[in-house]
Design a protein around this motif. Structure first.
Motif, PDB file in Angstrom:
ATOM      1  N   UNK A 169      -1.750  13.744   2.364  1.00  0.00           N
ATOM      2  CA  UNK A 169      -0.713  13.437   1.448  1.00  0.00           C
ATOM      3  C   UNK A 169       0.160  12.117   1.996  1.00  0.00           C
ATOM      4  N   UNK A 170       0.211  11.988   3.442  1.00  0.00           N
ATOM      5  CA  UNK A 170       0.772  11.021   4.124  1.00  0.00           C
ATOM      6  C   UNK A 170       0.170   9.546   3.905  1.00  0.00           C
ATOM      7  N   UNK A 171      -0.891   9.510   3.578  1.00  0.00           N
ATOM      8  CA  UNK A 171      -1.570   8.301   3.118  1.00  0.00           C
ATOM      9  C   UNK A 171      -1.103   7.314   1.891  1.00  0.00           C
ATOM     10  N   UNK A 172      -0.411   8.413   1.091  1.00  0.00           N
ATOM     11  CA  UNK A 172       0.012   7.773  -0.131  1.00  0.00           C
ATOM     12  C   UNK A 172       1.404   7.491  -0.136  1.00  0.00           C
ATOM     13  N   UNK A 173       2.029   7.467   0.905  1.00  0.00           N
ATOM     14  CA  UNK A 173       3.483   6.876   1.293  1.00  0.00           C
ATOM     15  C   UNK A 173       3.208   5.384   1.468  1.00  0.00           C
ATOM     16  N   UNK A 174       4.593   4.756   1.606  1.00  0.00           N
ATOM     17  CA  UNK A 174       4.593   3.381   2.108  1.00  0.00           C
ATOM     18  C   UNK A 174       4.074   3.108   3.541  1.00  0.00           C
ATOM     19  N   UNK A 175       4.597   4.141   4.440  1.00  0.00           N
ATOM     20  CA  UNK A 175       4.196   4.238   5.959  1.00  0.00           C
ATOM     21  C   UNK A 175       2.596   4.186   5.872  1.00  0.00           C
ATOM     22  N   UNK A 176       1.821   5.323   5.064  1.00  0.00           N
ATOM     23  CA  UNK A 176       0.609   5.439   5.182  1.00  0.00           C
ATOM     24  C   UNK A 176      -0.172   4.298   4.746  1.00  0.00           C
ATOM     25  N   UNK A 177       0.286   3.704   3.613  1.00  0.00           N
ATOM     26  CA  UNK A 177      -0.418   2.431   2.990  1.00  0.00           C
ATOM     27  C   UNK A 177      -0.293   1.201   4.018  1.00  0.00           C
ATOM     28  N   UNK A 178       0.836   1.339   4.801  1.00  0.00           N
ATOM     29  CA  UNK A 178       0.999   0.032   5.681  1.00  0.00           C
ATOM     30  C   UNK A 178       0.055   0.290   6.848  1.00  0.00           C
ATOM     31  N   UNK A 179      -0.353   1.473   7.346  1.00  0.00           N
ATOM     32  CA  UNK A 179      -1.358   1.806   8.135  1.00  0.00           C
ATOM     33  C   UNK A 179      -2.613   1.424   7.768  1.00  0.00           C
ATOM     34  N   UNK A 180      -2.950   1.406   6.622  1.00  0.00           N
ATOM     35  CA  UNK A 180      -4.251   1.231   5.843  1.00  0.00           C
ATOM     36  C   UNK A 180      -4.283  -0.172   5.678  1.00  0.00           C
ATOM     37  N   UNK A 181      -3.347  -0.740   5.315  1.00  0.00           N
ATOM     38  CA  UNK A 181      -3.397  -2.427   5.429  1.00  0.00           C
ATOM     39  C   UNK A 181      -3.644  -3.287   6.558  1.00  0.00           C
ATOM     40  N   UNK A 182      -3.456  -2.424   7.868  1.00  0.00           N
ATOM     41  CA  UNK A 182      -3.940  -2.888   9.098  1.00  0.00           C
ATOM     42  C   UNK A 182      -5.333  -2.936   9.274  1.00  0.00           C
ATOM     43  N   UNK A 183      -6.149  -2.249   8.573  1.00  0.00           N
ATOM     44  CA  UNK A 183      -7.546  -2.243   8.736  1.00  0.00           C
ATOM     45  C   UNK A 183      -8.086  -3.198   7.237  1.00  0.00           C
ATOM     46  N   UNK A 184      -7.451  -3.865   6.817  1.00  0.00           N
ATOM     47  CA  UNK A 184      -7.834  -4.894   5.993  1.00  0.00           C
ATOM     48  C   UNK A 184      -7.817  -6.231   6.216  1.00  0.00           C
ATOM     49  N   UNK A 185      -8.747  -7.063   5.857  1.00  0.00           N
ATOM     50  CA  UNK A 185      -8.353  -8.659   6.300  1.00  0.00           C
ATOM     51  C   UNK A 185      -7.583  -9.131   5.442  1.00  0.00           C
ATOM     52  N   UNK A 186      -6.918 -10.210   5.520  1.00  0.00           N
ATOM     53  CA  UNK A 186      -5.936 -10.902   4.527  1.00  0.00           C
ATOM     54  C   UNK A 186      -6.633 -11.139   3.279  1.00  0.00           C
ATOM     55  N   UNK A 187      -5.769 -10.785   2.241  1.00  0.00           N
ATOM     56  CA  UNK A 187      -6.390 -10.776   1.047  1.00  0.00           C
ATOM     57  C   UNK A 187      -7.271  -9.606   0.704  1.00  0.00           C
ATOM     58  N   UNK A 188      -7.440  -8.543   1.501  1.00  0.00           N
ATOM     59  CA  UNK A 188      -8.303  -7.631   1.209  1.00  0.00           C
ATOM     60  C   UNK A 188      -7.728  -6.761   0.296  1.00  0.00           C
TER      61      UNK A 188
END
Length: 239
Positions: A169-188
């Protein structure tokens, strides 16, 4: 004559008993492959349009001519992963699956077209908890912790509010999604399959984190109801 029903695989896992079965669907007169968790249906080869569209819509949001490193969270019956490989821009595909039996079913080619996925040199099958790997920041390449990718496509939970395991469940929060964006390249791109209609609350959370957000309603024929059904594919682009 092929049997009308066969259990192809079964295993007891940390989240319950999981099974792979093949049965003859009387309405379509075709073999249908299904995965069940206990008595709950997780996926069926009868309905694959939205799983395939998860790859198509997610990758369509990325530039033409790019060489793409892609992650698919959830192997399932392999439709999202195989569709990603159909895109010639994909240079590497990492498929993260928490349940070892599901990976084993593919490697043993118990599913149609599994061989095309597991033998493609671009494919890596990674046994691991997608949500834990995002949470701790280690990411999806054990050799390069924190490695960034061009697209992360997720098809595990029924929806952002109907999860298979409370730890998701925590992935679908703003904090969880920000952690996910750290694993994306710019524009990912982050792509997400959901069994439910677009949810305004989740869209609002996505918009807190991503610069561009779309919810695509994907409709498809349903031979069981003789009508149409719909899923949602969320596509969000990072800054």
């Amino acid at each position: 004559m092929p049997s009308r029903f066969a259990e192809l695989g079964w295993a007891d896992t940390r989240i319950g008993e999981i099974s792979l079965r093949r049965r003859l669907e009387p309405t379509t007169k075709t073999d249908v492959y299904e995965v069940k968790l206990g008595d709950e249906y997780l996926m069926s080869s009868l309905f694959t349009v939205a799983e395939e569209e998860l790859s198509r819509l997610g990758l369509a949001a990325l530039p033409d001519g790019a060489r793409l490193d892609v992650v698919v969270g959830g192997l399932g019956l392999g439709y999202t992963a195989r569709t990603a490989l159909d895109d010639d821009r994909v240079a590497s595909l990492t498929v993260v699956e928490a349940l070892a039996p599901v990976i084993d079913w593919h490697r043993r080619e118990l599913l149609p077209e599994a061989g095309a996925l597991v033998t493609d040199p671009r494919t890596t099958l990674l046994e691991g908890d997608f949500f834990a790997l995002v949470r701790d920041g280690s990411g999806f390449d054990p050799a390069v912790p924190g490695r960034r990718f061009d697209a992360i496509l997720l098809d595990v939970d029924h929806s952002p509010v109907n999860v298979l395991d409370p730890t998701h469940a925590d992935l679908y929060t703003a904090g969880g999604l920000r952690r996910l964006t750290a694993l994306l390249r710019p524009g990912g791109v982050f792509g997400l399959w959901s069994d439910d209609a677009p949810e305004e609350g989740f869209l609002a959370v996505l918009r807190e984190v991503f610069t561009s957000v779309e919810a695509h309603v994907v409709t498809f024929d349903n031979p069981l109801t003789r009508g149409t059904s719909a899923n949602t594919v969320y596509v969000a682009t990072a800054s």
